[in-house]
Design a protein around this motif. Structure first.
Motif, PDB file in Angstrom:
ATOM      1  N   LEU A  27       0.811  -1.182   0.008  1.00  0.00           N
ATOM      2  CA  LEU A  27      -0.252   0.030   0.015  1.00  0.00           C
ATOM      3  C   LEU A  27       0.755   1.128   0.064  1.00  0.00           C
ATOM      4  N   SER A  28       0.318   2.361  -0.261  1.00  0.00           N
ATOM      5  CA  SER A  28       0.671   3.497  -0.047  1.00  0.00           C
ATOM      6  C   SER A  28      -0.155   4.568   0.434  1.00  0.00           C
ATOM      7  N   VAL A  29       0.467   5.510   1.495  1.00  0.00           N
ATOM      8  CA  VAL A  29      -0.412   6.333   2.223  1.00  0.00           C
ATOM      9  C   VAL A  29       0.233   7.651   2.257  1.00  0.00           C
ATOM     10  N   GLY A  30      -0.521   8.821   1.925  1.00  0.00           N
ATOM     11  CA  GLY A  30      -0.253  10.272   1.800  1.00  0.00           C
ATOM     12  C   GLY A  30      -1.167  11.038   2.157  1.00  0.00           C
ATOM     13  N   GLY A  31      -0.938  12.479   1.891  1.00  0.00           N
ATOM     14  CA  GLY A  31      -1.857  13.414   2.210  1.00  0.00           C
ATOM     15  C   GLY A  31      -1.282  14.470   2.986  1.00  0.00           C
ATOM     16  N   MET A  32      -2.269  15.397   3.530  1.00  0.00           N
ATOM     17  CA  MET A  32      -1.594  16.684   4.000  1.00  0.00           C
ATOM     18  C   MET A  32      -1.181  16.317   5.326  1.00  0.00           C
ATOM     19  N   LEU A  33      -1.754  15.524   6.102  1.00  0.00           N
ATOM     20  CA  LEU A  33      -1.185  15.501   7.317  1.00  0.00           C
ATOM     21  C   LEU A  33       0.177  14.847   7.373  1.00  0.00           C
ATOM     22  N   PHE A  34       0.601  14.228   6.212  1.00  0.00           N
ATOM     23  CA  PHE A  34       1.984  13.666   6.143  1.00  0.00           C
ATOM     24  C   PHE A  34       2.788  14.912   5.640  1.00  0.00           C
ATOM     25  N   SER A  35       2.395  15.624   4.291  1.00  0.00           N
ATOM     26  CA  SER A  35       3.432  16.507   3.688  1.00  0.00           C
ATOM     27  C   SER A  35       3.639  17.605   4.747  1.00  0.00           C
ATOM     28  N   LYS A  44       5.022   5.774   1.330  1.00  0.00           N
ATOM     29  CA  LYS A  44       4.866   5.352  -0.329  1.00  0.00           C
ATOM     30  C   LYS A  44       5.461   4.041  -0.439  1.00  0.00           C
ATOM     31  N   ASP A  45       4.652   3.136  -1.005  1.00  0.00           N
ATOM     32  CA  ASP A  45       5.097   1.869  -1.594  1.00  0.00           C
ATOM     33  C   ASP A  45       5.768   1.058  -0.447  1.00  0.00           C
ATOM     34  N   VAL A  46       4.799   0.957   0.545  1.00  0.00           N
ATOM     35  CA  VAL A  46       5.473  -0.066   1.777  1.00  0.00           C
ATOM     36  C   VAL A  46       4.468  -1.350   1.822  1.00  0.00           C
ATOM     37  N   THR A  47       5.262  -2.132   2.553  1.00  0.00           N
ATOM     38  CA  THR A  47       4.500  -3.330   3.143  1.00  0.00           C
ATOM     39  C   THR A  47       3.862  -3.396   4.528  1.00  0.00           C
ATOM     40  N   ALA A  48       2.790  -3.684   4.954  1.00  0.00           N
ATOM     41  CA  ALA A  48       2.204  -3.806   6.186  1.00  0.00           C
ATOM     42  C   ALA A  48       1.682  -5.103   6.520  1.00  0.00           C
ATOM     43  N   GLU A  49       2.357  -5.829   7.472  1.00  0.00           N
ATOM     44  CA  GLU A  49       2.113  -7.042   8.225  1.00  0.00           C
ATOM     45  C   GLU A  49       1.532  -6.975   9.191  1.00  0.00           C
ATOM     46  N   ARG A  53      -6.116 -10.826  14.733  1.00  0.00           N
ATOM     47  CA  ARG A  53      -6.702 -11.177  16.204  1.00  0.00           C
ATOM     48  C   ARG A  53      -6.354 -10.117  17.386  1.00  0.00           C
ATOM     49  N   THR A  54      -5.043  -9.660  17.020  1.00  0.00           N
ATOM     50  CA  THR A  54      -4.591  -8.611  18.094  1.00  0.00           C
ATOM     51  C   THR A  54      -4.076  -7.481  17.538  1.00  0.00           C
ATOM     52  N   GLN A  55      -3.976  -6.284  18.118  1.00  0.00           N
ATOM     53  CA  GLN A  55      -3.516  -4.796  17.441  1.00  0.00           C
ATOM     54  C   GLN A  55      -1.866  -4.932  17.202  1.00  0.00           C
ATOM     55  N   SER A  56      -1.481  -5.453  15.993  1.00  0.00           N
ATOM     56  CA  SER A  56      -0.121  -5.366  15.685  1.00  0.00           C
ATOM     57  C   SER A  56       0.069  -5.243  14.189  1.00  0.00           C
ATOM     58  N   VAL A  57       0.769  -4.204  13.715  1.00  0.00           N
ATOM     59  CA  VAL A  57       1.101  -4.010  12.409  1.00  0.00           C
ATOM     60  C   VAL A  57       2.608  -3.636  12.326  1.00  0.00           C
ATOM     61  N   ARG A  58       3.398  -4.311  11.215  1.00  0.00           N
ATOM     62  CA  ARG A  58       4.812  -3.993  11.056  1.00  0.00           C
ATOM     63  C   ARG A  58       4.885  -3.410   9.583  1.00  0.00           C
ATOM     64  N   PHE A  59       5.519  -2.108   9.607  1.00  0.00           N
ATOM     65  CA  PHE A  59       5.544  -1.661   8.284  1.00  0.00           C
ATOM     66  C   PHE A  59       6.944  -1.891   7.627  1.00  0.00           C
ATOM     67  N   THR A  60       7.329  -2.421   6.554  1.00  0.00           N
ATOM     68  CA  THR A  60       8.489  -2.439   5.947  1.00  0.00           C
ATOM     69  C   THR A  60       8.682  -1.637   4.574  1.00  0.00           C
ATOM     70  N   GLY A  61       9.781  -0.751   4.576  1.00  0.00           N
ATOM     71  CA  GLY A  61      10.002   0.251   3.613  1.00  0.00           C
ATOM     72  C   GLY A  61      10.032   1.552   3.835  1.00  0.00           C
ATOM     73  N   ILE A  62       9.462   1.910   5.077  1.00  0.00           N
ATOM     74  CA  ILE A  62       9.271   3.372   5.249  1.00  0.00           C
ATOM     75  C   ILE A  62      10.478   4.092   5.325  1.00  0.00           C
TER      76      ILE A  62
END
Length: 235
Positions: A27-35, A44-49, A53-62
């Motif tokens: 996925l990609s995430v952007g917008g005014m909050l980021f810029s 932009k162009d990252v992987t989220a795993e 079942r539980t609140q857990s996310v790892r982003f690769t490529g940030i």
């Protein structure tokens, strides 16, 4: 509740969701909050795993592919690509930035915000069936030429969300199309569309967050946040 049943069924059904443990997104995430905080291309162009079942996310490529970021309720970490922990923010839910968009200037806050947002995006509407979530069906809403059904949800303190109270809108196919809540002192609407089926789970692949006016209509510009999901894998 009949509406919740229709919504969950339209998104793949609770039995299918309960059989899953993990998701992987491109996925990609952007917008005014980021810029506006100097992070126009951080997500932009990252992987989220993450876990279903539980609140857990790892982003690769940030940060241009140089780092990974991990969200869990008790800690946010920034890591090198080989797993070395570079920075840690303990108990982030106790210090979630409330002031304004520039609060996302800190990379740890950015991972926290995206972790909360993406995990909730992927688990709604199934999360609404959680026994501690309080639901109320509201009167229908006219959106252009369509009529959307609505649910107000109050989330318990032990679930980290972008706001403890949110209003969800569903179209005639019972697919989620909009969510309203408070964010950084603003009232915002998350619009979602371009739904696709991934392994039996229906996910909106495009999302856009805009500021809400007092009458419930949105201000077109600026776009606070854009999310595009290119691919999703559930297992």
């Amino acid at each position: 509740m009949a509406l919740l049943h229709d919504v969950i069924d339209a998104s793949g059904g609770l039995d299918r969701w309960s059989s899953l443990n993990r998701f992987t997104l491109h996925l990609s995430v952007g917008g005014m909050l980021f810029s506006s905080a100097g992070h126009a291309r951080e997500f932009k162009d990252v992987t989220a795993e993450g876990s279903t079942r539980t609140q857990s996310v790892r982003f690769t490529g940030i940060t241009g592919g140089e780092h990974s970021g991990s969200f869990q309720p008790d800690a946010i970490t920034i890591e090198s690509l080989d797993g070395e922990v570079l920075r840690t923010w303990r108990n982030p839910s106790l210090a979630f930035p409330e002031a304004s968009a520039p609060a996302l200037a800190d990379e740890l806050h950015l991972v926290f915000f995206c972790g909360v947002a993406i995990w909730n995006y992927l688990t709604i509407p199934f999360l609404l069936a959680h026994p501690d979530v309080v639901l109320e069906e509201l009167s229908p809403w006219s959106e252009g030429t369509e009529t959307w059904r609505r649910l107000r949800a109050q989330f318990p303190a032990h679930l980290i969300t972008l706001a403890p109270e949110q209003i969800f809108y569903f179209d005639q196919s019972a697919l989620q199309r909009r969510t309203d809540h408070d964010l950084f002192g603003m009232k915002v609407a998350h619009y979602s569309w371009a739904h696709d089926n991934f392994a039996g789970i229906v996910v909106p692949t495009l999302r856009r967050v805009q500021t809400l006016q007092a009458d419930g209509t949105v201000i077109a510009r600026p776009v606070l946040m854009d999310v595009e999901i290119f691919d999703a894998v559930f297992e």
